[in-house]
Design an enzyme around this catalytic site. Structure first.
Site, PDB file in Angstrom:
ATOM      1  N   GLY A 277      21.269  47.042   5.824  1.00 24.38           N
ATOM      2  CA  GLY A 277      20.708  48.077   4.958  1.00 24.38           C
ATOM      3  C   GLY A 277      21.208  49.479   5.205  1.00 24.38           C
ATOM      4  O   GLY A 277      20.645  50.432   4.643  1.00 24.38           O
ATOM      5  N   HIS A 350      29.121  40.179  -1.321  1.00 20.61           N
ATOM      6  CA  HIS A 350      30.482  40.250  -1.867  1.00 20.61           C
ATOM      7  C   HIS A 350      31.506  40.790  -0.867  1.00 20.61           C
ATOM      8  O   HIS A 350      32.706  40.747  -1.133  1.00 20.61           O
ATOM      9  CB  HIS A 350      30.514  41.051  -3.171  1.00 20.61           C
ATOM     10  CG  HIS A 350      30.290  42.528  -2.996  1.00 20.61           C
ATOM     11  ND1 HIS A 350      30.449  43.423  -4.025  1.00 20.61           N
ATOM     12  CD2 HIS A 350      29.918  43.277  -1.929  1.00 20.61           C
ATOM     13  CE1 HIS A 350      30.187  44.643  -3.602  1.00 20.61           C
ATOM     14  NE2 HIS A 350      29.868  44.585  -2.337  1.00 20.61           N
TER      15      HIS A 350
END
Length: 471
Positions: A277, A350
Site C-alpha cells: 500500500g 500487474h
C-alpha cells in the site's frame, strides 16, 4: 438493407444532435479544435450523457474512417506511429508547447521557436507539421505554428525561462501528465524497437523474468527496470518515472476506490490490510469515508517508515489511536496477519509475472479466514470483440458502468476512443515483462491459489475491481 456506413453516419448525426442539445440545456459551450485549452472548455464532459454522446461520436467516426479509407492507408498510419511518437518527443523536450503559449492566433515562425531549443528550425517545422496533420498544434501559415486545444495538454504551465534555468525540474509541481507522455515517447519508445527480437530470442521469448523485457535489450542491461533506474547515471530517468507514476494516479478519479467495493457492508471495527500500500494514500482516503474501519498498510520496511512519517503529519490521531498502522512486510513472504476482513491490493498484481503473482496470492490465501475478502483493484482487460452477456455468467457478478455500454454497430465498442488500458498492457510487456489481465486470466490465477471470484466492477478507467473469497 442499410449499409454499415449509413448506420454509422446516422449514429454520428443523432449523437451530435444529443450532445448539442445537452450542452445547450446546461448552458455550456462546445469547444472548437483551435480554442485554447481551459477547464471550461472540457466542462461539458462532467455531464455523463454528454460524455457518452461524445464517445459515441468519436468511436463511430473512427470506425467510419476505417470503412472508407484505403486499407493500405490505415496500415501506413499505424506503421508510422513511431515517427509521430518521435516527433512528439522532440517538441516536448524542446519545450515547444510552453514557447507557443503566448503565440496567439498569428503563431510563431519555426526559426523563432527553435532559438530557445538549440535545434534546426526547418527540421523542427517538419516535425510540427507532421503533428499538425494529426490535429496536434496548428500551422496557421507556412512555417508558423501555434497551440490548439490538443497540444495545450502538453503545456506544463511553467515559463520557458524557468524551464531553461532548470530543465531537470520541468515536471516538478505539475500534474505529471506531460511526464507520462515524455516517458512514453522516450523510454517506452526505445523498448518498443526491441520487441520483435525479444519475442524471438529463445532466452527471452517465453521468460517471465523481470529482466527479460524488451527494455533490457534496448538499454543493453541485464538489470530489471527498477534496478536499472537505481544506477546513478539514471537519476533523471528515475525522477521522470516517479512523476509519471504520480501523473497516472491523478488520471484516476480520487474517490473511485469507494465505488469499487461496498465498504459500508463491513462490520464496525473490521480490519482492512492494504498489501503493497505504499505510504497509505488509499487508506487515508478510505478512512475519511469510513472511519469505523481499521487500516493496516503493508510495504517494504523503508516505505512503511515513510508512510508512518506521512501519517504523523496528515492524520496523527489515527496513527496514535492505532486506527491506521504501518507494517514492514515483503509480500513474497508468508502473510503475518490472519484477522483481515479485506486484503486490498491496488495496482500491485500487474507489476509481477504469473509465478510471482501466484506466490503473493497463495500467502494471502493461507492467512485468510473463511469470510476474508480479497479485493484486487487493477485493470480488467476486455477484448476487441463483443464479450458474452454478463447476465449469462452464473458463478460471479459483473457490474459494468453504464458509460461502457456501446451501440451494437460499434464493432469494438468504445475501445478505439479509450485504448489507454491496451497501451498500458503493452507498456507492462515492454518495461517489466508483465501484463494486465482479462477476467479469464484472473480466474485462472485466483483459482490456482485457492480463491474464487464473486464480483467484478468495471468503471472504464485504469482501475476496476475483482472481488474474491476463499474456496
Amino acid at each position: 438493407m442499410t449499409s454499415t456506413i449509413q448506420q454509422l453516419s446516422q449514429l454520428i448525426s443523432n449523437s451530435v444532435g444529443q450532445l448539442v442539445a445537452i450542452t445547450s440545456k446546461n448552458g455550456q459551450h462546445l469547444p472548437e479544435l483551435n480554442d485554447r485549452l481551459t477547464p471550461e472548455s472540457e466542462a461539458f464532459r462532467k455531464d455523463p450523457d454528454a460524455a457518452k454522446a461524445a464517445s459515441i461520436i468519436a468511436a463511430a467516426t473512427i470506425q467510419l474512417a476505417a470503412c472508407v479509407l484505403p486499407p493500405y492507408e490505415s496500415i501506413i498510419q499505424t506503421s508510422s506511429g513511431h515517427m509521430k511518437s518521435a516527433a512528439l518527443g522532440v517538441v516536448i523536450q524542446c519545450h515547444v508547447p510552453e514557447i507557443l503559449r503566448d503565440a496567439g492566433s498569428e503563431g510563431m515562425h519555426a526559426d523563432d521557436i527553435a532559438k530557445n531549443t538549440g535545434v534546426d528550425g526547418s527540421k523542427l517545422a517538419r516535425l510540427l507539421r507532421t503533428l499538425a496533420n494529426r490535429h496536434i498544434f496548428r500551422e496557421v501559415k507556412p512555417d508558423f505554428f501555434t497551440n490548439n486545444r490538443i497540444s495545450g495538454v502538453l503545456d506544463t504551465g511553467k515559463s520557458i525561462d524557468e524551464i531553461l534555468r532548470n530543465p531537470g525540474k520541468k515536471h516538478d509541481g505539475t500534474s505529471g501528465f506531460v511526464a507520462i507522455v515524455e516517458l512514453g515517447v522516450t523510454t517506452s519508445h526505445k523498448a518498443s524497437s526491441a520487441l520483435y527480437e525479444n519475442m524471438k530470442d529463445p532466452i527471452t521469448a517465453f521468460s517471465e523474468e523481470p529482466n527479460h523485457a524488451p527494455i533490457q535489450r534496448a538499454m543493453r542491461t541485464n538489470k530489471s527496470l527498477f534496478n536499472w533506474m537505481l544506477e546513478p547515471e539514471q537519476a533523471q530517468e528515475r525522477h521522470i518515472f516517479g512523476l509519471a507514476m504520480k501523473g497516472s494516479a491523478s488520471l484516476v478519479p480520487h474517490n473511485l476506490l469507494l465505488e469499487l467495493f461496498d465498504w459500508g457492508s463491513l462490520p464496525k471495527g473490521s480490519t482492512v490490510v492494504d498489501v503493497g500500500g505504499g505510504i497509505g494514500s488509499s487508506c487515508h482516503m478510505l478512512l475519511k469515508a469510513h472511519p469505523e474501519l481499521r487500516y493496516i498498510i503493508q510495504d517494504l520496511p523503508m516505505i512503511a517508515e515513510d508512510g508512518k512519517k506521512h501519517c504523523a503529519l496528515e492524520n496523527p490521531e489515527a496513527l496514535a489511536s492505532g486506527q491506521m498502522t504501518f507494517q514492514g512486510h515483503d509480500f513474497f513472504a508468508p502473510q503475518p496477519l490472519t484477522n483481515a476482513s479485506v486484503f486490498l491490493m491496488k495496482n500491485v498484481i500487474h507489476n509481477w509475472s504469473g509465478p510471482n503473482v501466484s506466490k503473493i496470492l497463495t500467502h494471502l490465501r493461507n492467512a485468510a479466514q473463511s469470510n476474508t475478502i480479497l479485493l484486487i483493484c487493477d485493470i480488467v482487460m476486455t477484448y476487441s470483440c463483443r464479450e458474452p452477456n454478463p447476465d449469462s455468467v452464473e458463478d460471479y457478478t459483473i457490474v459494468n458502468d453504464p458509460s461502457l455500454v456501446a451501440p451494437d454497430i460499434l464493432s469494438t465498442g468504445f475501445n478505439s476512443v479509450n485504448d489507454t488500458v491496451w497501451l498500458l498492457d503493452t507498456a507492462m510487456h515492454l518495461l517489466v515483462n508483465t501484463q494486465e489481465h482479462t477476467i479469464a486470466q484472473f480466474k485462472r490465477l485466483l483459482s490456482g491459489c485457492g480463491w474464487k471470484i464473486v464480483k467484478i466492477i468495471r468503471k472504464g478507467s485504469s482501475l476496476d475491481s475483482v472481488q474474491a473469497i476463499p474456496i
